[in-house]
Design a protein around this motif. Structure first.
Motif, PDB file in Angstrom:
ATOM      1  N   ILE A   1     -59.140  38.920  78.775  1.00 46.79           N
ATOM      2  CA  ILE A   1     -58.872  39.862  77.652  1.00 46.79           C
ATOM      3  C   ILE A   1     -59.029  41.247  78.463  1.00 46.79           C
ATOM      4  O   ILE A   1     -59.257  42.412  77.637  1.00 46.79           O
ATOM      5  CB  ILE A   1     -59.948  39.769  76.427  1.00 46.79           C
ATOM      6  CG1 ILE A   1     -61.413  39.732  77.144  1.00 46.79           C
ATOM      7  CG2 ILE A   1     -59.551  38.696  75.445  1.00 46.79           C
ATOM      8  CD1 ILE A   1     -62.454  40.053  76.259  1.00 46.79           C
ATOM      9  N   ASP A   2     -58.743  41.428  79.506  1.00 45.64           N
ATOM     10  CA  ASP A   2     -58.999  42.665  80.414  1.00 45.64           C
ATOM     11  C   ASP A   2     -57.958  43.764  80.022  1.00 45.64           C
ATOM     12  O   ASP A   2     -58.366  44.850  79.932  1.00 45.64           O
ATOM     13  CB  ASP A   2     -58.769  42.401  81.815  1.00 45.64           C
ATOM     14  CG  ASP A   2     -59.629  41.260  82.311  1.00 45.64           C
ATOM     15  OD1 ASP A   2     -60.848  41.204  81.657  1.00 45.64           O
ATOM     16  OD2 ASP A   2     -59.490  40.411  83.279  1.00 45.64           O
ATOM     17  N   THR A   3     -56.768  43.506  79.774  1.00 51.54           N
ATOM     18  CA  THR A   3     -55.752  44.376  79.589  1.00 51.54           C
ATOM     19  C   THR A   3     -55.332  44.587  77.939  1.00 51.54           C
ATOM     20  O   THR A   3     -55.315  43.478  77.020  1.00 51.54           O
ATOM     21  CB  THR A   3     -54.568  44.389  80.351  1.00 51.54           C
ATOM     22  OG1 THR A   3     -53.788  43.101  79.713  1.00 51.54           O
ATOM     23  CG2 THR A   3     -54.671  44.214  81.865  1.00 51.54           C
ATOM     24  N   PRO A   4     -55.064  45.667  77.397  1.00 47.58           N
ATOM     25  CA  PRO A   4     -54.466  45.920  76.060  1.00 47.58           C
ATOM     26  C   PRO A   4     -53.664  44.759  75.644  1.00 47.58           C
ATOM     27  O   PRO A   4     -53.283  44.352  74.522  1.00 47.58           O
ATOM     28  CB  PRO A   4     -53.962  47.259  75.960  1.00 47.58           C
ATOM     29  CG  PRO A   4     -54.642  47.915  76.945  1.00 47.58           C
ATOM     30  CD  PRO A   4     -54.973  46.984  78.119  1.00 47.58           C
ATOM     31  N   ALA A   5     -52.498  44.629  76.725  1.00 41.14           N
ATOM     32  CA  ALA A   5     -51.384  43.552  76.430  1.00 41.14           C
ATOM     33  C   ALA A   5     -51.951  42.182  76.111  1.00 41.14           C
ATOM     34  O   ALA A   5     -51.222  41.448  75.294  1.00 41.14           O
ATOM     35  CB  ALA A   5     -50.169  43.626  77.488  1.00 41.14           C
ATOM     36  N   GLN A   6     -52.843  41.658  76.963  1.00 35.97           N
ATOM     37  CA  GLN A   6     -53.459  40.188  76.855  1.00 35.97           C
ATOM     38  C   GLN A   6     -54.002  40.421  75.598  1.00 35.97           C
ATOM     39  O   GLN A   6     -54.115  39.181  74.661  1.00 35.97           O
ATOM     40  CB  GLN A   6     -54.488  40.069  78.141  1.00 35.97           C
ATOM     41  CG  GLN A   6     -53.894  39.942  79.291  1.00 35.97           C
ATOM     42  CD  GLN A   6     -54.929  39.864  80.346  1.00 35.97           C
ATOM     43  OE1 GLN A   6     -56.091  40.553  80.349  1.00 35.97           O
ATOM     44  NE2 GLN A   6     -54.587  39.286  81.431  1.00 35.97           N
ATOM     45  N   ARG A   7     -54.795  41.517  75.073  1.00 37.93           N
ATOM     46  CA  ARG A   7     -55.520  41.375  73.691  1.00 37.93           C
ATOM     47  C   ARG A   7     -54.486  41.290  72.492  1.00 37.93           C
ATOM     48  O   ARG A   7     -54.676  40.807  71.680  1.00 37.93           O
ATOM     49  CB  ARG A   7     -56.448  42.536  73.497  1.00 37.93           C
ATOM     50  CG  ARG A   7     -57.487  42.668  74.770  1.00 37.93           C
ATOM     51  CD  ARG A   7     -58.905  43.515  74.282  1.00 37.93           C
ATOM     52  NE  ARG A   7     -58.136  44.961  74.550  1.00 37.93           N
ATOM     53  CZ  ARG A   7     -58.422  45.678  75.528  1.00 37.93           C
ATOM     54  NH1 ARG A   7     -58.950  45.011  76.839  1.00 37.93           N
ATOM     55  NH2 ARG A   7     -58.031  46.756  75.673  1.00 37.93           N
ATOM     56  N   ARG A   8     -53.363  42.151  72.446  1.00 35.95           N
ATOM     57  CA  ARG A   8     -52.530  42.127  71.810  1.00 35.95           C
ATOM     58  C   ARG A   8     -51.694  40.918  71.707  1.00 35.95           C
ATOM     59  O   ARG A   8     -51.560  40.589  70.634  1.00 35.95           O
ATOM     60  CB  ARG A   8     -51.535  43.147  72.027  1.00 35.95           C
ATOM     61  CG  ARG A   8     -50.170  43.449  70.940  1.00 35.95           C
ATOM     62  CD  ARG A   8     -49.284  44.469  71.162  1.00 35.95           C
ATOM     63  NE  ARG A   8     -48.635  44.336  72.578  1.00 35.95           N
ATOM     64  CZ  ARG A   8     -48.340  45.049  73.421  1.00 35.95           C
ATOM     65  NH1 ARG A   8     -48.763  46.488  73.250  1.00 35.95           N
ATOM     66  NH2 ARG A   8     -47.711  44.842  74.673  1.00 35.95           N
TER      67      ARG A   8
END
Length: 186
Positions: free
Chosen positions: A160-167
């Motif tokens: 969940i480190d990057t915004p793209a992973q969370r999205r």
């Protein structure tokens, strides 16, 4: 007058075309809006008391430990332990009624490593089944389609480190409307 307005609004929401555009609950206190603003750039931020260093959740105007009003927003570790998970099978909110037609909506309570206990939506596709009590998890915040911060629970192995992973985690959950998907990160 208020009764007439609420009845008209309820009748309008019974039209299928309007039900498809319903949003999650939007009413938040000022502290709730501050929580949303603090979590726009961080995976998870909470109020810290400058006097006693207590982490306050839910957000409040004074520290729950020492009653100081010197509260600032800081990033907190996302790790925690899942205390209990349950599935929501019925809701009075139209937004969740639509999603409950596809299946139950999992939610969980999590004790964060930093101390507070939070309630969050469970990213069921990441767990591959039921989330077991005692499991190590990560909790992060994300904006839903009403542009308010909500908390999401994933297994600790999920990146969940990057915004793209969370999205990528939030999109299959149905918290975002097609028209607003990706707007937070553009």
């Amino acid at each position: 007058m208020a009764t007439r307005y609420s009845m008209q609004r309820r009748l309008r929401m019974n039209r299928p075309s309007l039900r498809l555009r319903s949003k999650p609950p939007k009413l938040r206190t000022q502290r709730g809006m501050d929580f949303t603003a603090a979590n726009l750039v961080e995976p998870l931020a909470m109020q810290h008391c400058q006097s006693c260093r207590h982490i306050n959740y839910p957000p409040r105007e004074i520290c729950g430990e020492c009653l100081s009003d010197q509260l600032i927003w800081r990033k907190v570790p996302t790790e925690g332990v899942l205390l209990q998970s349950i599935s929501l099978h019925h809701s009075l909110w139209e937004f969740f009624k639509r999603r409950l037609q596809r299946g139950s909506w999992p939610i969980a309570s999590v004790r964060l490593q930093a101390g507070p206990i939070v309630f969050a939506h469970v990213a069921g596709q990441c767990f591959g089944g039921d989330a077991a009590a005692g499991a190590r998890v990560n909790v992060f915040s994300h904006s839903d389609s009403s542009r308010q911060a909500v908390l999401i629970v994933v297994p600790v192995s999920t990146p969940i480190d990057t915004p793209a992973q969370r999205r990528a985690i939030v999109e299959p959950m149905g918290l975002l409307e097609p028209a607003v998907r990706g707007e937070q990160y553009e």
